[in-house]
Design an enzyme around this catalytic site. Structure first.
Site, PDB file in Angstrom:
ATOM      1  N   TYR A   1     -79.217 -39.028  13.823  1.00 44.41           N
ATOM      2  CA  TYR A   1     -78.763 -38.719  12.579  1.00 44.41           C
ATOM      3  C   TYR A   1     -78.067 -39.513  12.152  1.00 44.41           C
ATOM      4  CZ  TYR A   1     -79.237 -35.276   9.066  1.00 44.41           C
ATOM      5  OH  TYR A   1     -79.359 -35.027   7.396  1.00 44.41           O
TER       6      TYR A   1
ATOM      7  N   ASP B   1     -71.809 -45.935  -2.244  1.00 48.37           N
ATOM      8  CA  ASP B   1     -71.089 -46.134  -1.142  1.00 48.37           C
ATOM      9  C   ASP B   1     -70.083 -46.495  -0.242  1.00 48.37           C
ATOM     10  OD1 ASP B   1     -70.918 -43.258   1.363  1.00 48.37           O
ATOM     11  OD2 ASP B   1     -71.405 -44.307   2.177  1.00 48.37           O
TER      12      ASP B   1
ATOM     13  N   HIS C   1     -65.085 -47.405   1.740  1.00 47.09           N
ATOM     14  CA  HIS C   1     -65.551 -46.505   1.442  1.00 47.09           C
ATOM     15  C   HIS C   1     -65.919 -46.401  -0.226  1.00 47.09           C
ATOM     16  CE1 HIS C   1     -66.198 -41.856   2.642  1.00 47.09           C
ATOM     17  NE2 HIS C   1     -67.614 -42.638   2.346  1.00 47.09           N
TER      18      HIS C   1
ATOM     19  N   ARG D   1     -73.496 -36.598  11.090  1.00 46.95           N
ATOM     20  CA  ARG D   1     -72.187 -37.228  11.250  1.00 46.95           C
ATOM     21  C   ARG D   1     -71.286 -36.276  12.488  1.00 46.95           C
ATOM     22  NH1 ARG D   1     -67.906 -38.624   9.149  1.00 46.95           N
ATOM     23  NH2 ARG D   1     -67.878 -38.066   7.831  1.00 46.95           N
TER      24      ARG D   1
ATOM     25  N   GLY E   1     -75.424 -41.376   9.969  1.00 54.54           N
ATOM     26  CA  GLY E   1     -74.407 -41.797  10.376  1.00 54.54           C
ATOM     27  C   GLY E   1     -74.049 -42.409  11.739  1.00 54.54           C
TER      28      GLY E   1
ATOM     29  N   GLY F   1     -71.496 -36.455 -17.080  1.00 52.83           N
ATOM     30  CA  GLY F   1     -71.558 -37.446 -17.798  1.00 52.83           C
ATOM     31  C   GLY F   1     -69.859 -38.017 -18.859  1.00 52.83           C
TER      32      GLY F   1
ATOM     33  N   THR G   1     -72.333 -39.867  -5.702  1.00 51.39           N
ATOM     34  CA  THR G   1     -73.112 -40.704  -5.862  1.00 51.39           C
ATOM     35  C   THR G   1     -73.267 -40.635  -7.484  1.00 51.39           C
ATOM     36  OG1 THR G   1     -73.424 -40.112  -3.694  1.00 51.39           O
ATOM     37  CG2 THR G   1     -75.162 -40.691  -5.446  1.00 51.39           C
TER      38      THR G   1
ATOM     39  N   ARG H   1     -60.165 -34.302  -4.628  1.00 53.39           N
ATOM     40  CA  ARG H   1     -60.473 -32.620  -5.773  1.00 53.39           C
ATOM     41  C   ARG H   1     -59.803 -31.387  -5.235  1.00 53.39           C
ATOM     42  NH1 ARG H   1     -65.299 -29.584  -6.017  1.00 53.39           N
ATOM     43  NH2 ARG H   1     -67.447 -30.585  -5.812  1.00 53.39           N
TER      44      ARG H   1
ATOM     45  N   ALA I   1     -78.061 -31.621   4.215  1.00 52.61           N
ATOM     46  CA  ALA I   1     -79.873 -32.387   3.987  1.00 52.61           C
ATOM     47  C   ALA I   1     -79.563 -34.042   3.450  1.00 52.61           C
ATOM     48  CB  ALA I   1     -80.953 -31.135   3.129  1.00 52.61           C
ATOM     49  N   ARG I   2     -80.995 -34.480   3.268  1.00 54.99           N
ATOM     50  CA  ARG I   2     -80.379 -36.199   2.360  1.00 54.99           C
ATOM     51  C   ARG I   2     -81.351 -36.314   2.101  1.00 54.99           C
ATOM     52  NH1 ARG I   2     -75.314 -37.994   2.877  1.00 54.99           N
ATOM     53  NH2 ARG I   2     -73.866 -36.117   3.360  1.00 54.99           N
TER      54      ARG I   2
ATOM     55  N   ASN J   1     -67.709 -37.525 -17.641  1.00 58.22           N
ATOM     56  CA  ASN J   1     -66.082 -39.223 -16.951  1.00 58.22           C
ATOM     57  C   ASN J   1     -66.408 -40.151 -17.996  1.00 58.22           C
ATOM     58  OD1 ASN J   1     -65.492 -36.451 -15.102  1.00 58.22           O
ATOM     59  ND2 ASN J   1     -67.220 -37.111 -13.723  1.00 58.22           N
TER      60      ASN J   1
ATOM     61  N   LYS K   1     -71.818 -47.022   8.640  1.00 62.68           N
ATOM     62  CA  LYS K   1     -71.018 -46.345   8.938  1.00 62.68           C
ATOM     63  C   LYS K   1     -70.577 -46.856   9.511  1.00 62.68           C
ATOM     64  CE  LYS K   1     -70.776 -43.421   5.244  1.00 62.68           C
ATOM     65  NZ  LYS K   1     -70.353 -43.027   4.538  1.00 62.68           N
TER      66      LYS K   1
ATOM     67  N   SER L   1     -65.333 -36.859   0.720  1.00 55.57           N
ATOM     68  CA  SER L   1     -66.738 -36.621   1.242  1.00 55.57           C
ATOM     69  C   SER L   1     -66.782 -34.800  -0.605  1.00 55.57           C
ATOM     70  CB  SER L   1     -67.661 -35.975   2.515  1.00 55.57           C
ATOM     71  OG  SER L   1     -66.661 -35.193   2.831  1.00 55.57           O
ATOM     72  N   ALA L   2     -67.831 -34.737  -0.814  1.00 51.56           N
ATOM     73  CA  ALA L   2     -67.818 -33.735  -1.327  1.00 51.56           C
ATOM     74  C   ALA L   2     -67.302 -33.779  -2.904  1.00 51.56           C
ATOM     75  CB  ALA L   2     -67.798 -32.482  -0.990  1.00 51.56           C
ATOM     76  N   CYS L   3     -66.905 -35.347  -3.844  1.00 49.35           N
ATOM     77  CA  CYS L   3     -66.295 -35.393  -4.902  1.00 49.35           C
ATOM     78  C   CYS L   3     -67.392 -35.405  -5.850  1.00 49.35           C
ATOM     79  CB  CYS L   3     -65.041 -36.140  -4.569  1.00 49.35           C
ATOM     80  SG  CYS L   3     -63.802 -35.166  -4.118  1.00 49.35           S
ATOM     81  N   GLY L   4     -68.218 -35.943  -5.181  1.00 51.29           N
ATOM     82  CA  GLY L   4     -69.745 -36.032  -6.446  1.00 51.29           C
ATOM     83  C   GLY L   4     -69.393 -37.749  -7.159  1.00 51.29           C
TER      84      GLY L   4
HETATM   85  O1  O2Y Z   1     -73.704 -36.868   8.015  1.00 57.62           O
HETATM   86  C1  O2Y Z   1     -74.208 -37.873   7.770  1.00 57.62           C
HETATM   87  O2  O2Y Z   1     -74.956 -38.634   9.038  1.00 57.62           O
HETATM   88  C2  O2Y Z   1     -74.134 -38.736   6.747  1.00 57.62           C
HETATM   89  S1  O2Y Z   1     -72.608 -38.922   5.849  1.00 57.62           S
HETATM   90  C3  O2Y Z   1     -72.944 -40.165   4.972  1.00 57.62           C
HETATM   91  C4  O2Y Z   1     -73.773 -40.302   4.455  1.00 57.62           C
HETATM   92  C5  O2Y Z   1     -73.971 -41.292   3.171  1.00 57.62           C
HETATM   93  C6  O2Y Z   1     -72.793 -41.762   2.581  1.00 57.62           C
HETATM   94  N1  O2Y Z   1     -71.353 -41.609   2.901  1.00 57.62           N
HETATM   95  C7  O2Y Z   1     -71.776 -40.668   3.983  1.00 57.62           C
HETATM   96  C8  O2Y Z   1     -69.861 -40.328   4.510  1.00 57.62           C
HETATM   97  O3  O2Y Z   1     -70.408 -39.087   4.545  1.00 57.62           O
HETATM   98  O4  O2Y Z   1     -69.065 -41.089   3.939  1.00 57.62           O
HETATM   99 MN    MN Z   2     -69.806 -42.065   2.804  1.00 58.26          MN
END
Ligand code: O2Y
Ligand code: MN
Length: 606
Positions: free
Chosen positions: A213, A289, A242, A71, A215, A515, A269, A418, A386-387, A517, A222, A264-267
């Protein structure tokens, strides 16, 4: 499908207008069928854009351009009529100017390409909480991803009827083809300065140009489900958030549903698909999400997951960190910017095992695999963003009711970030407004910053919505305060702040996370039943001694004590930072209730 089969006059008129501007070679109305998905995917395989994966049935790998990997917040706009309605945390552009600029870009942008028209539904078709959109795109990659991520096609057109409401979403990769020219297996997109991800909140319209790409291009996610839906939710009295949605079942078989917002990056999923380590407890997934929540007739908030798939970050996902996500993408999945193995599988950093032999990295270079599953920064085989795109129904822990049109009644909201220090493992808000205050101060500590003096500072991401709110964040906070007045306190979800990321003086994590948590979720579950398992502190309710199950856990009693106590000095610094650096950003639109909560917290800590 033929466009003439579209019986919705307003949609047809809008599509005709876009055809005139974009000048595609042909127009195709998507029916969302498996045959259509397979045909488009085969065309992309034949053209060299997609690589079939021998090891994963019906799955493919795409490689994007290095300039189109995530994004682009700097190119994302809220084009409201008044700048103050977008607020200081969004990029605002005058909608008239933006439409002029973008219309120029869109003119003839689909030369040599097919215009796909995707009728799609966010949420189960027929749910009173769901909403319909049309995405026009010139990317078959987008069509296939939308078929996984949303409900597409004939059933949506039936639900729309001849005059139902829809959100028009226009997308182009921004790379018209000259006569006889082809993409040559290269991911099409425009240069950064010509990328625009634009939301027009008053018109409830989305225009996206130049990126293929995630979002930026899958406009249901989004752009619609958060930026435009947050505006609809404000105006109609509901919540578009969100947030993950999970189902918790206790050993007695009692069920509660919980949502959670994390930057983002807090786990997020991983939490949505967690495998509990405490006996008898079960976690199932409703969504990973986004949550749309409306009040039911009983005065409780009911949530649906507006999506039908996961667009998950691949690196870091493994059988150890998230077995359910790994299972979800075993087949029928799209991988973007992962590495390719010699035997026709994907690979990424921290997948849980080293690759063998040669790998093709996300840029298409063949390189020797390393003997471990880590790579030096900047030399990753898979792009860090990567997704995998995988159907939610393939998740082994998807709850049977995940598509219930009524939604699921929510008992608790979680917020978290975090935070290596100050914020305890868990605490519960004293009231709704105190909970809104906690949501408003969500943030993560900066660990590696371009500007090194930012390291250690908290980057605030209120409600994890900063990049996704379609209007002024001050008004958004007020909307949350108002939601609290719509029903009685006992029917509102209880609000909790969790922090899995406390570190000791040596920089080691003090809580195992993943787990484990579930131990915190179990305490939260019991709090929702008003169990006598908490003590009141200056910052809110916290677990009584021994109220968190630590059986079989490798955390010392002293460490538990530390992560479950009030760090008064740390909180005083936190208050100082909120007062000086965070709340002033929202100016006069900061609701007085939040300042009152900040003052009251300070008073309690004196
Ligand atoms: O980088 C992207 O386009 C994906 S961003 C994303 C994808 C899935 C769930 N959450 C997000 C986010 O940025 O919060
Ligand atoms: Mn998201």
């Amino acid at each position: 499908m033929n466009l003439n089969e579209l019986k919705h006059g307003k949609a047809r008129a809008w599509i005709d207008e876009m055809v005139k501007i974009c000048e595609p070679d042909q127009v195709y109305l998507c029916d969302g069928s498996k045959a259509e998905y397979d045909r488009l995917m085969q065309e992309m395989i034949d053209s060299g854009l997609a690589i079939p994966l021998k090891k994963r049935p019906n799955s493919v790998l795409f490689r994007s351009q290095p300039s189109d990997v995530a994004r682009v917040e700097g190119r994302t706009y809220i084009a409201s009529q008044k700048e103050e309605d977008a607020g200081p945390t969004n990029n605002w552009i005058d909608p008239v100017e933006l439409k002029k600029t973008m219309t120029k870009l869109y003119t003839g942008c689909m030369h040599g390409r097919t215009m796909y028209v995707i009728p799609y539904c966010m949420g189960p078709v027929g749910s009173p909480i769901s909403k319909i959109g049309f995405e026009i795109t010139d990317s078959a990659y987008v069509v296939c991803n939308m078929i996984i991520m949303t409900r597409v096609g004939t059933k949506v057109l039936e639900a729309l009827g001849t005059d139902g409401e829809f959100v028009p979403c226009l997308h182009s990769v921004g790379k018209p083809l000259a006569k006889g020219e082809s993409d040559n297996g290269q991911w099409p997109c425009a240069d950064m300065e010509n990328k625009y991800i634009s939301q027009f909140p008053e018109e409830r319209t989305i225009w996206s140009y130049g990126s293929g790409y995630g979002g930026n291009a899958l406009l249901g996610k989004k752009c619609f489900a958060l930026r435009i839906a947050s505006v609809l939710a404000r105006d109609e009295g509901w919540l578009a958030e969100h947030m993950l949605i999970l189902k918790l079942t206790n050993p007695e078989g009692k069920v509660k549903y919980v949502t959670g917002a994390f930057p983002s990056a807090c786990g997020k999923t991983n939490l949505a698909m967690l495998i509990p380590t405490i006996p008898g407890w079960k976690v199932e997934t409703i969504g990973d999400d986004i949550a749309w929540m409306k009040f039911g007739d009983d005065g409780r908030l009911y949530a649906i997951n507006p999506e039908a798939g996961f667009f998950g970050v691949a690196p870091g996902t493994s059988d150890q960190s998230n077995k359910n996500a790994m299972e979800s993408c075993k087949e029928n999945s799209i991988f973007t910017n992962c590495a390719l193995t010699e035997d026709g599988d994907i690979w990424w950093e921290l997948i849980g095992y080293p690759a063998k032999g040669k790998l093709v990295d996300w840029k298409g270079n063949v390189r020797d695999a390393l003997p471990k599953d880590k790579s030096p920064k900047g030399e990753e085989f898979a792009h860090p963003n990567a997704r995998f795109t995988a159907p939610a129904k393939q998740c082994p822990c998807i709850a049977p009711e995940w598509e219930d049109p009524k939604g699921v009644p929510i008992s608790a909201f979680l917020f978290g970030g975090r935070r290596p220090s100050t914020i305890p493992l868990v605490h519960q808000a004293r009231s709704w407004n105190h909970g809104v205050f906690l949501g408003s101060i969500v943030g993560s500590e900066v660990t590696a910053a371009v500007i090194s003096d930012q390291v250690g500072q908290v980057r605030r991401d209120p409600f994890a919505m900063l990049p996704f709110c379609g209007y002024h964040m001050g008004d958004y906070f007020k909307h949350w305060i108002n939601i609290g007045k719509k029903t009685t306190a006992e029917k509102l979800p209880k609000i909790f702040y969790v922090n899995w990321f406390r570190k000791d003086e040596e920089g080691n994590f003090m809580w195992p996370g993943y787990g484990d948590n579930s131990r915190v979720l179990a305490w939260i579950f019991d709090r929702c039943d008003e169990k006598d398992n908490a003590v009141e502190t200056e910052i809110g309710f916290m677990p009584k001694d021994g109220a968190i199950n630590t059986d079989g856990l490798d955390v010392s009693a002293e460490a538990m004590k530390e992560i479950l106590s009030v760090d008064k000095e740390g909180w005083k610094k936190e208050i100082d930072d909120i007062r000086k650096n965070h709340y002033p950003k929202f100016g006069a639109k900061l609701p007085k209730e939040l300042m009152e909560e900040l003052d009251a917290l300070e008073g309690r800590l004196k």
